[in-house]
Design a protein around this motif. Sequence first.
Motif, PDB file in Angstrom:
ATOM      1  N   ARG A 221     -35.911 -49.283  43.861  1.00 14.76           N
ATOM      2  CA  ARG A 221     -36.223 -48.200  44.814  1.00 14.76           C
ATOM      3  C   ARG A 221     -37.699 -48.221  45.207  1.00 14.76           C
ATOM      4  NH1 ARG A 221     -32.644 -43.370  44.986  1.00 14.76           N
ATOM      5  NH2 ARG A 221     -30.763 -43.998  43.886  1.00 14.76           N
TER       6      ARG A 221
ATOM      7  N   THR B  17     -38.408 -38.535  40.532  1.00 18.64           N
ATOM      8  CA  THR B  17     -38.972 -37.956  41.738  1.00 18.64           C
ATOM      9  C   THR B  17     -40.453 -38.273  41.915  1.00 18.64           C
ATOM     10  OG1 THR B  17     -39.337 -35.864  40.584  1.00 18.64           O
ATOM     11  CG2 THR B  17     -37.286 -36.099  41.850  1.00 18.64           C
TER      12      THR B  17
ATOM     13  N   THR C 268     -38.358 -50.723  47.876  1.00 23.65           N
ATOM     14  CA  THR C 268     -37.920 -50.304  49.206  1.00 23.65           C
ATOM     15  C   THR C 268     -38.878 -49.282  49.803  1.00 23.65           C
ATOM     16  OG1 THR C 268     -36.478 -48.491  48.477  1.00 23.65           O
ATOM     17  CG2 THR C 268     -35.488 -50.692  48.634  1.00 23.65           C
ATOM     18  N   MET C 269     -39.668 -48.656  48.946  1.00 21.81           N
ATOM     19  CA  MET C 269     -40.649 -47.668  49.398  1.00 21.81           C
ATOM     20  C   MET C 269     -42.037 -48.289  49.549  1.00 21.81           C
ATOM     21  SD  MET C 269     -39.342 -44.678  46.830  1.00 21.81           S
ATOM     22  CE  MET C 269     -40.410 -43.376  47.425  1.00 21.81           C
TER      23      MET C 269
ATOM     24  N   MET D 105     -36.595 -40.179  50.495  1.00 20.11           N
ATOM     25  CA  MET D 105     -35.480 -40.673  49.714  1.00 20.11           C
ATOM     26  C   MET D 105     -35.418 -39.954  48.371  1.00 20.11           C
ATOM     27  SD  MET D 105     -34.572 -44.536  48.346  1.00 20.11           S
ATOM     28  CE  MET D 105     -36.201 -45.041  48.720  1.00 20.11           C
ATOM     29  N   TYR D 106     -34.199 -39.593  47.955  1.00 23.48           N
ATOM     30  CA  TYR D 106     -34.022 -38.982  46.652  1.00 23.48           C
ATOM     31  C   TYR D 106     -34.120 -40.041  45.568  1.00 23.48           C
ATOM     32  CZ  TYR D 106     -31.976 -37.027  42.522  1.00 23.48           C
ATOM     33  OH  TYR D 106     -31.779 -36.641  41.223  1.00 23.48           O
ATOM     34  N   SER D 107     -34.761 -39.716  44.489  1.00 25.00           N
ATOM     35  CA  SER D 107     -34.831 -40.592  43.337  1.00 25.00           C
ATOM     36  C   SER D 107     -34.771 -39.723  42.093  1.00 25.00           C
ATOM     37  CB  SER D 107     -36.153 -41.361  43.354  1.00 25.00           C
ATOM     38  OG  SER D 107     -36.311 -42.054  42.141  1.00 25.00           O
TER      39      SER D 107
ATOM     40  N   ASN E 101     -41.398 -40.509  44.774  1.00 26.55           N
ATOM     41  CA  ASN E 101     -41.457 -39.939  46.116  1.00 26.55           C
ATOM     42  C   ASN E 101     -42.860 -39.462  46.498  1.00 26.55           C
ATOM     43  OD1 ASN E 101     -38.693 -40.341  46.469  1.00 26.55           O
ATOM     44  ND2 ASN E 101     -38.207 -38.351  45.604  1.00 26.55           N
TER      45      ASN E 101
ATOM     46  N   GLU F 243     -33.219 -49.930  38.440  1.00 31.10           N
ATOM     47  CA  GLU F 243     -32.927 -49.182  39.668  1.00 31.10           C
ATOM     48  C   GLU F 243     -34.203 -48.578  40.259  1.00 31.10           C
ATOM     49  OE1 GLU F 243     -31.055 -47.232  42.838  1.00 31.10           O
ATOM     50  OE2 GLU F 243     -30.368 -48.881  41.595  1.00 31.10           O
ATOM     51  N   GLN F 244     -35.058 -48.029  39.408  1.00 32.99           N
ATOM     52  CA  GLN F 244     -36.292 -47.419  39.892  1.00 32.99           C
ATOM     53  C   GLN F 244     -37.249 -48.463  40.460  1.00 32.99           C
ATOM     54  OE1 GLN F 244     -36.192 -44.121  40.308  1.00 32.99           O
ATOM     55  NE2 GLN F 244     -34.181 -44.524  39.441  1.00 32.99           N
TER      56      GLN F 244
END
Length: 74
Positions: free
Chosen positions: A40, A7, A43-44, A2-4, A10, A36-37
């Motif tokens: 994310r 980064t 979700t990871m 996934m792009y973040s 990731n 937002e981070q």
Amino acid sequence: MMYSPFTLLNKLSGKVTFDFSALTNVDSAGLAWLIEQVARARTMNLQIEIQHVPAQLLSLANVSAVTAILPIID
């Protein structure tokens, strides 16, 4: 992968602690980006902790009623 914009997310796994002690200025856009981070990361399957949060960020989070969703540990 996934792009973040942040980064680094990731490349991480497990539990991650971010130290904000060097953070000197933050605005509502920065708070929105942080939220937002955190979303994310969840979700990871990353467990995020934030420490040494500056008063300015805490104030913005309180005014915005989002303190409860930020994983602040101190």
